[in-house]
Scaffold this motif. Structure first.
Motif, PDB file in Angstrom:
ATOM      1  N   ASN A  31       1.219  -1.409   0.218  1.00 47.57           N
ATOM      2  CA  ASN A  31      -0.003   0.289  -0.407  1.00 47.57           C
ATOM      3  C   ASN A  31       0.535   1.362   0.272  1.00 47.57           C
ATOM      4  OD1 ASN A  31      -1.920   1.790   0.012  1.00 47.57           O
ATOM      5  ND2 ASN A  31      -3.134   1.101   1.784  1.00 47.57           N
ATOM      6  N   VAL A  32       2.224   1.173  -1.347  1.00 44.40           N
ATOM      7  CA  VAL A  32       2.190   2.668  -1.299  1.00 44.40           C
ATOM      8  C   VAL A  32       1.248   4.593  -1.400  1.00 44.40           C
ATOM      9  CG1 VAL A  32       3.888   3.912  -3.096  1.00 44.40           C
ATOM     10  CG2 VAL A  32       3.852   1.427  -2.334  1.00 44.40           C
ATOM     11  N   PRO A  33       0.647   3.573  -1.743  1.00 42.76           N
ATOM     12  CA  PRO A  33      -0.339   5.349  -1.197  1.00 42.76           C
ATOM     13  C   PRO A  33      -0.349   5.459  -0.424  1.00 42.76           C
ATOM     14  CG  PRO A  33      -1.350   4.407  -3.446  1.00 42.76           C
ATOM     15  CD  PRO A  33      -0.422   2.816  -2.561  1.00 42.76           C
ATOM     16  N   ASP A  34      -0.700   4.686   0.603  1.00 41.27           N
ATOM     17  CA  ASP A  34      -0.769   4.530   2.337  1.00 41.27           C
ATOM     18  C   ASP A  34       0.033   5.218   2.966  1.00 41.27           C
ATOM     19  OD1 ASP A  34      -3.059   4.835   4.733  1.00 41.27           O
ATOM     20  OD2 ASP A  34      -1.020   3.008   5.576  1.00 41.27           O
ATOM     21  N   LEU A  35       1.002   4.423   2.391  1.00 42.41           N
ATOM     22  CA  LEU A  35       2.586   4.968   3.040  1.00 42.41           C
ATOM     23  C   LEU A  35       3.204   6.484   3.022  1.00 42.41           C
ATOM     24  CD1 LEU A  35       5.113   4.929   4.299  1.00 42.41           C
ATOM     25  CD2 LEU A  35       5.890   3.687   2.110  1.00 42.41           C
ATOM     26  N   ILE A  36       2.701   6.994   0.902  1.00 39.14           N
ATOM     27  CA  ILE A  36       3.071   8.044   0.587  1.00 39.14           C
ATOM     28  C   ILE A  36       2.139   9.496   1.895  1.00 39.14           C
ATOM     29  CG2 ILE A  36       2.187  10.153  -1.103  1.00 39.14           C
ATOM     30  CD1 ILE A  36       3.132   8.144  -3.072  1.00 39.14           C
TER      31      ILE A  36
ATOM     32  N   ASP B 251       7.813   7.229  -8.943  1.00 41.43           N
ATOM     33  CA  ASP B 251       6.845   6.398  -9.496  1.00 41.43           C
ATOM     34  C   ASP B 251       5.947   6.751  -9.354  1.00 41.43           C
ATOM     35  OD1 ASP B 251       8.701   5.743 -11.650  1.00 41.43           O
ATOM     36  OD2 ASP B 251       8.491   3.655 -11.829  1.00 41.43           O
ATOM     37  N   TYR B 252       5.275   6.666  -7.580  1.00 43.73           N
ATOM     38  CA  TYR B 252       4.319   6.269  -7.353  1.00 43.73           C
ATOM     39  C   TYR B 252       3.782   7.749  -6.719  1.00 43.73           C
ATOM     40  CZ  TYR B 252       5.108   1.224  -7.277  1.00 43.73           C
ATOM     41  OH  TYR B 252       4.842  -0.086  -6.646  1.00 43.73           O
ATOM     42  N   ALA B 253       5.050   8.547  -6.910  1.00 42.70           N
ATOM     43  CA  ALA B 253       4.623   9.890  -6.482  1.00 42.70           C
ATOM     44  C   ALA B 253       4.833  11.178  -7.309  1.00 42.70           C
ATOM     45  CB  ALA B 253       5.480  10.799  -5.215  1.00 42.70           C
ATOM     46  N   GLY B 254       4.560  10.491  -8.505  1.00 41.48           N
ATOM     47  CA  GLY B 254       4.747  11.524  -9.543  1.00 41.48           C
ATOM     48  C   GLY B 254       5.581  11.967 -10.666  1.00 41.48           C
ATOM     49  N   GLN B 255       6.754  11.637  -9.543  1.00 39.24           N
ATOM     50  CA  GLN B 255       8.356  12.079  -9.761  1.00 39.24           C
ATOM     51  C   GLN B 255       9.422  11.164 -10.676  1.00 39.24           C
ATOM     52  OE1 GLN B 255       9.828  14.242  -7.326  1.00 39.24           O
ATOM     53  NE2 GLN B 255       8.629  15.466  -6.809  1.00 39.24           N
ATOM     54  N   PRO B 256       8.458  10.321 -11.853  1.00 38.47           N
ATOM     55  CA  PRO B 256       9.385   9.385 -12.515  1.00 38.47           C
ATOM     56  C   PRO B 256      11.134   9.316 -12.655  1.00 38.47           C
ATOM     57  CG  PRO B 256       8.265   9.876 -13.959  1.00 38.47           C
ATOM     58  CD  PRO B 256       7.467  10.330 -12.307  1.00 38.47           C
TER      59      PRO B 256
ATOM     60  N   MET C  58      -3.166  -0.348  -8.103  1.00 39.19           N
ATOM     61  CA  MET C  58      -2.455  -1.565  -6.585  1.00 39.19           C
ATOM     62  C   MET C  58      -3.027  -2.822  -6.616  1.00 39.19           C
ATOM     63  SD  MET C  58      -1.606  -0.044  -3.480  1.00 39.19           S
ATOM     64  CE  MET C  58      -1.454  -1.139  -2.578  1.00 39.19           C
ATOM     65  N   TRP C  59      -3.342  -2.900  -7.906  1.00 39.39           N
ATOM     66  CA  TRP C  59      -3.302  -4.535  -8.375  1.00 39.39           C
ATOM     67  C   TRP C  59      -3.336  -4.272 -10.072  1.00 39.39           C
ATOM     68  CZ3 TRP C  59      -3.603  -8.068  -4.742  1.00 39.39           C
ATOM     69  CH2 TRP C  59      -4.563  -9.524  -6.259  1.00 39.39           C
ATOM     70  N   GLY C  60      -2.547  -5.438 -10.497  1.00 43.07           N
ATOM     71  CA  GLY C  60      -2.846  -5.575 -11.720  1.00 43.07           C
ATOM     72  C   GLY C  60      -3.041  -6.420 -12.426  1.00 43.07           C
ATOM     73  N   TYR C  61      -3.697  -7.655 -12.119  1.00 45.72           N
ATOM     74  CA  TYR C  61      -4.125  -9.003 -12.416  1.00 45.72           C
ATOM     75  C   TYR C  61      -6.179  -8.983 -12.581  1.00 45.72           C
ATOM     76  CZ  TYR C  61      -0.513 -11.238 -10.220  1.00 45.72           C
ATOM     77  OH  TYR C  61       0.846 -11.724  -9.436  1.00 45.72           O
ATOM     78  N   THR C  62      -6.461  -9.716 -13.247  1.00 41.25           N
ATOM     79  CA  THR C  62      -7.855  -9.343 -13.685  1.00 41.25           C
ATOM     80  C   THR C  62      -9.139  -9.729 -12.489  1.00 41.25           C
ATOM     81  OG1 THR C  62      -7.828 -11.682 -14.658  1.00 41.25           O
ATOM     82  CG2 THR C  62      -7.975 -10.105 -16.425  1.00 41.25           C
ATOM     83  N   ASN C  63      -8.760 -10.481 -11.724  1.00 44.36           N
ATOM     84  CA  ASN C  63      -9.476 -10.437 -10.548  1.00 44.36           C
ATOM     85  C   ASN C  63      -9.386  -9.792  -9.333  1.00 44.36           C
ATOM     86  OD1 ASN C  63      -7.203 -11.361  -9.906  1.00 44.36           O
ATOM     87  ND2 ASN C  63      -7.653 -13.560  -8.810  1.00 44.36           N
TER      88      ASN C  63
END
Length: 766
Positions: free
Chosen positions: A565-570, A622-627, A761-766
């Motif tokens: 949960n990188v967004p929560d860490l941010i 990458d997650y904070a908009g500075q790739p 947070m997710w990259g699968y179809t399920n």
């Protein structure tokens, strides 16, 4: 960065490649001496061995340069000047030593059955050697033993080591067999010792025996069957200092033997040694199945062919150094886990009984705290059958031991490191649809392993406090944040299986990391069971493997471990700008205390690429908009912290993890969360790469304007369509296709910066 190349090493390696490989063959780029010895002998370099093995094999035959190997754990240090012999089992890239079974050494002159001391020339049976008279490639190793004028060559099959010794003319030629050779027995915390051993002379061309010993693996049984191409004329068997001539059998705890020969000039004597963890009879079966004849060159060619097939699963183009680092990395990644089952499927189980694997494969050497991060995700793409076999082997430990492996060696759980990272490995494989896994059984094993108290994972305490208190369990911060990630993985598999209550329970636990975040300091910080923060607190203070809240790291390096949960860490750190500013400080703060853990190396500020807690951090921009900052630091690591010399790694290679980071990152992407099917984009350095996928499709990467100076992404296309996201998904890759990069010397701050461009947070179809 250590740019110093050992000139003789590089020249001899290039000469070897030119002489022994056809143009275009991938094995020509494998340099087995990479990672075998640091330029600075006080630092780490990989802890790899140069001797031959086949992919994922049991026998890994290599020279040992130490009487009692300890550091490096592989037994071979490129900086050493003498060789004590050639043993048949080794660990590749680990930080702790073990194995070194059934050592052989050819000699001439008076019989000497003690290895001797390094500093006393000619004492014992060791010999000096020179790198100018040493060579290695997949399936082959060669060295001239200068003290005896003996050329030693080695090759192997999965369970059998084959030696070819070219002797000078001598009426006192010998081949030593040493069953006392092991890791350093003086290291009291391992308490290594030989419990019992036997050498039996079956006839004048056959020797058999065994040894039972303790070490890092608590109890190991090693059986061997050895055959010689020429009859020996006599023998000397010894137990300690007591030796007897021409005795048919000897038992004891410090066994060695000298087999005596008369040799003509340039006479070759071959020895083949089959191993088994189960019985001498199984060692015989292994030899009969894999190496009934004596054709050394053919065996070496077969091994090279096996490696060519495995390496061909990813084809890349780049500079010579890049290709050598890349393909040697794949070679190291495919050196383990090791199939410890005999050809009939028998293996020693975790409860010391004998099990039988119906598929004839039971794998061990699971350095999971390291390899779950990148090596196992890599295996899912290009080793799917092996991935299923790895997982089935892990589940067998659950059947006999009650929980999944933490760090398993020779089928024995040694409790090294923390968490239970078989959980993300199994979760990732199932969510990716890897066939051959009993999903219900796997979930049973995962849930039990996430709820049963065992060393390093006190779940009763976990549930009671919502964190691990430091006054109950040392390494509490690292254990807390890593178990929270494992719990997230359990939750995802529970969700897939429709187990809603389990999903909600483990998702709640996956957020326990918040309970150790101290907003006043901005770090994950230890608390005692009374809830009070442990003081004094210095985020630069290092921990090792106990006695500190942090495992082989400090608070700066563990500040970034919430891959689920990188967004929560941010959010915890105050938002994108605050998060990025703290990352900037992390990569620039050079202060290091005097007690930096020995595993900490490869520094960029507080980033320490030489150990695994740092491996994902450069991708967090990458997650904070500075790739563009991710691109800068990933390229810096790729170009400066790997090289193609003996000092090619900045830390222990760790059973393929250090190499797998390079493999992914050189292609341009990396699994920050190893089990969510999302790959953050970094800075590709290869001209192109083509990955042969398990579904028969290919995924290719091309890079225009690739160079160390051009580390910044200017534009990207996915299947010919402009692509602005700072990530790709599992589906993108498995659907096949092409990812095209255009690179430049200045950052494009409009690429990958919008809210929809950051990794999800997710990259699968399920």
């Amino acid at each position: 960065m250590r740019k110093i190349l050992l000139t003789a090493f590089v020249l001899s390696g290039q000469l070897l490649f030119a002489q022994t490989n056809k143009p275009g063959n991938l094995i020509q780029y494998v340099n087995p001496f990479i990672g075998t010895g640091a330029v600075d002998t006080n630092s780490l370099s990989g802890s790899n061995f140069p001797g031959p093995t086949t992919p994922f094999a049991f026998v890994q035959l290599s020279p040992d340069t130490r009487d009692a190997p300890d550091d490096p754990a592989s037994g071979y240090d490129y900086n050493d000047k003498t060789i004590v012999g050639f043993s048949h089992t080794h660990l590749s890239g680990t930080g702790v030593a073990d194995l070194f079974d059934v050592l052989l050494m050819p000699t001439t002159g008076a019989v000497k059955l003690d290895p001797g001391k390094v500093e006393v020339k000619g004492s014992g049976y060791r010999s000096t050697f020179s790198h100018q008279q040493e060579s290695a490639k997949p399936g082959y190793y060669q060295v001239m033993l200068k003290d005896y004028g003996i050329n030693a060559e080695l090759t192997s099959t999965s369970h059998v080591g084959l030696h070819r010794y070219t002797f000078p003319k001598s009426d006192s030629a010998h081949i030593i067999i040493d069953l006392n050779h092991s890791l350093d027995k003086k290291r009291s915390y391992w308490q290594c010792h030989i419990i019992g051993a036997e050498i039996r002379v079956v006839n004048n061309t056959t020797i058999e025996g065994y040894r039972i010993l303790t070490g890092w693996a608590k109890l190991r049984k090693v059986y061997f069957h050895a055959e010689f191409s020429k009859p020996f004329t006599s023998t000397v068997l010894a137990n300690g200092r007591r030796s007897v001539e021409n005795m048919p059998i000897i038992n004891g705890t410090s066994l060695r033997a000298a087999l005596n020969f008369n040799t003509t000039d340039n006479e070759q004597i071959l020895v083949k040694v089959a191993l088994s963890p189960v019985s001498i009879q199984n060692a015989r079966l292994n030899m009969q199945a894999e190496l009934a004849g004596w054709d050394f060159d053919q065996v070496s060619k077969q091994s090279a062919s096996q490696w060519e097939t495995e390496l061909g699963k990813i084809k890349v183009d780049g500079t010579l150094q890049q290709k050598q680092i890349f393909y040697t990395g794949l070679y190291h990644a495919f050196t383990q886990p090791n199939n410890v089952a005999d050809v009939n499927g028998d293996y020693q189980a975790s409860d010391l009984t004998i099990g039988n694997a119906p598929d004839k494969a039971h794998y061990s050497t699971f350095s999971l705290w390291d390899t779950y991060r990148a090596a196992h995700p890599l295996y899912t793409f290009i080793q799917p059958e092996k991935t299923a076999a790895f997982i089935n082997s892990m589940i067998r430990q659950y059947d006999t031991y009650g929980y999944l492996p933490i760090w398993q060696l020779w089928g024995d759980e040694n409790y090294c490191m923390i968490g239970n990272h078989a959980i993300p490995v199994i979760t990732d494989a199932i969510l990716k649809g890897i066939p051959g896994i009993n999903i219900d059984k796997a979930y049973e094993a995962i849930k039990a392993s996430a709820t049963t108290d065992h060393p390093g994972s006190p779940f009763t305490t976990w549930e009671k406090y919502g964190y691990i208190p430091e006054d109950i369990e040392s390494q509490s911060v690292s254990i807390t944040v890593e178990m929270a990630y494992d719990d997230w993985c359990v939750a995802q598999l529970a969700k897939k299986l429709g187990k809603t209550a389990d999903y909600e329970h483990f998702m709640k636990r996956s957020a326990f990391y918040k309970n150790l975040y101290n907003p006043k300091t901005g770090f994950f910080q230890a608390r005692n069971k009374d809830g009070k923060w442990v003081t004094p607190f210095n985020p630069l203070d290092y921990g090792g493997n106990g006695g500190s809240p942090y495992t082989e790291a400090n608070a700066w390096q563990y500040a970034w471990y919430v891959p689920q949960n990188v967004p929560d860490l941010i959010k915890l750190m105050g938002g994108n700008q605050s998060f990025s500013a703290k990352l900037d400080t992390f990569f620039s703060l050079a202060n290091k205390p005097g007690d930096v853990n020995g595993n900490a190396s490869g520094f960029i500020g507080q980033y320490a690429h030489g150990n695994e807690p740092s491996h994902h951090i450069a991708y967090l921009y990458d997650y904070a908009g500075q790739p563009w900052k991710t691109q800068f630091y990933v390229a810096k690591v790729l170009n400066e912290l790997y090289n193609n010399s003996s000092s090619g790694y900045q830390g222990n290679e760790d059973c393929g993890q250090m190499s797998s980071w390079y493999t992914f990152s050189a292609m341009g992407f990396y699994p920050v969360n190893p089990a969510n099917g999302v790959y953050a984009i970094g800075s590709p350095i290869l001209k192109n790469a083509v990955m042969q996928l398990s579904n028969g499709k290919t995924f290719s990467v091309t890079v225009k304007n690739s160079s160390p100076a051009n580390c910044y992404i200017q534009s990207v296309k996915l299947n010919g369509v402009a692509y602005h996201k700072a990530y790709i998904t599992q589906l993108d890759i498995m659907n096949g296709g092409k990812l095209d990069f255009v690179m430049g010397a200045k950052p494009n701050k409009s690429w990958g910066t919008k809210p929809d461009d950051v990794p999800p947070m997710w990259g699968y179809t399920n």
